[in-house]
Design an enzyme around this catalytic site. Structure first.
Site, PDB file in Angstrom:
ATOM      1  N   TYR A  91       0.751  -1.385  -0.029  1.00 11.61           N
ATOM      2  CA  TYR A  91       0.046   0.058   0.075  1.00 11.61           C
ATOM      3  C   TYR A  91       0.779   1.015   0.037  1.00 11.61           C
ATOM      4  CZ  TYR A  91      -3.905   3.331   0.888  1.00 11.61           C
ATOM      5  OH  TYR A  91      -4.595   4.275   0.912  1.00 11.61           O
TER       6      TYR A  91
ATOM      7  N   TYR B 196       9.820 -11.524   0.900  1.00 14.16           N
ATOM      8  CA  TYR B 196       8.787 -12.227   0.296  1.00 14.16           C
ATOM      9  C   TYR B 196       8.236 -10.812  -0.905  1.00 14.16           C
ATOM     10  CZ  TYR B 196       3.649 -13.940  -0.712  1.00 14.16           C
ATOM     11  OH  TYR B 196       2.555 -14.109  -1.356  1.00 14.16           O
TER      12      TYR B 196
END
Length: 294
Positions: A109, A135
């Site tokens: 975000y 990740y």
């Protein structure tokens, strides 16, 4: 870190009809994977609906899985997000005694720059008592960890041992494989590309479909790592239909429908996710029938 070579599975969090955690189903799932060739288990990743699991539930999940596992397989715990200070606090306050590594997603975000991503993981690496698997999943975070940033982190911090790369970008996989330090692991987070990555020199996969078909999927990856392309692709082609189906609506609704068809757990998910449609469930049942699983 040879314990993370092969097939890890991103465990779902099974729910009862009232959406409380179904621990009986979770025990069946863990045992099923241990008995059928999975190399390690990943707790509280995206597939585990981590964003709708409370902190108290997360602690209970870790304790329960560790109890069932009995040190048989390595355990990886998802601790990530877009508030660096909160992640550091969680790492410091979490009992990691049964955990072998942390899986930490790139900040979502906020869309930080590459320098922001580097400084985020630098701060985490400096406090983590456990190895870290980065990740990278641009489809969920809206930003991509570029290979040069991943490699900078790999070279600067000994406890950053791997990246779970899930950008569905073949060129990026190959660039990472071409330039990585010798002992740094490139782990596929894309079930459909995992075999190709393994054949090209990758270390395996953290899989979604693997938890439902652990025997076949983990054998495919082992064959790929061994360079046995013909045998591995024989399994890959058989698994292609079901692998595509589980991601056609949302994850983990698809994989939960597969596990329901296999009588391991129910297909309940927490909002804002919804269960797979009847049409998708029908296609999944047919694909399992073709595989001889129903």
């Amino acid at each position: 870190m040879t314990k993370f070579i092969g097939t890890g599975v991103a465990l779902i969090t099974p729910f009862k009809e009232d959406l409380s955690i179904d621990y009986d189903a979770l025990e069946r799932l863990v045992e099923y994977n241990i008995e059928n060739g999975t190399e390690y288990l990943v707790i509280s990743g995206t597939t585990g609906e981590s964003v709708t699991v409370t902190n108290e539930e997360k602690k209970a999940l870790v304790a329960f899985i560790a109890k069932v596992n009995k040190n048989r397989l390595p355990l990886v715990l998802g601790i990530g997000g877009n508030n660096t200070a909160n992640i550091i606090n969680e790492i410091k306050s979490t009992d990691l005694s049964n955990i072998d590594a942390i899986l930490s997603v790139s900040p979502y975000y906020s869309k930080p720059t590459q320098e922001g991503i580097y400084q985020h993981f630098k701060a985490i690496a400096e406090v983590s008592p456990k190895p870290i698997i980065l990740y990278n999943v641009p489809g969920r975070t809206s930003s991509n960890i570029l290979p040069e940033t991943t490699l900078r982190l790999a070279k600067d911090f000994d406890n950053i041992i791997a990246v779970k790369e899930a950008g569905n970008n073949v060129h990026q996989y190959l660039e990472l494989l071409r330039t990585k330090p010798e002992d740094f692991l490139i782990i596929s987070g894309d079930d459909d590309l995992a075999l190709g990555v393994a054949l090209a020199g990758g270390s395996g996969v953290i899989s979604v479909i693997g938890q439902a078909l652990p025997k076949e999927f983990s054998e495919m990856i082992r064959l790929g790592i061994a360079g046995k392309a013909k045998e591995a692709y024989g399994l890959h082609f058989k698994l292609m239909p079901i692998t595509g189906l589980i991601f056609s609506e949302n994850n983990p609704a698809g994989i939960k429908s597969v596990l329901e068809a296999l009588n391991i757990s129910k297909s309940h998910v927490r909002l804002p996710l919804v269960e797979a449609t009847d049409k998708l469930k029908s296609h999944i049942n047919e694909a399992l029938r073709v595989l001889g699983k129903s």
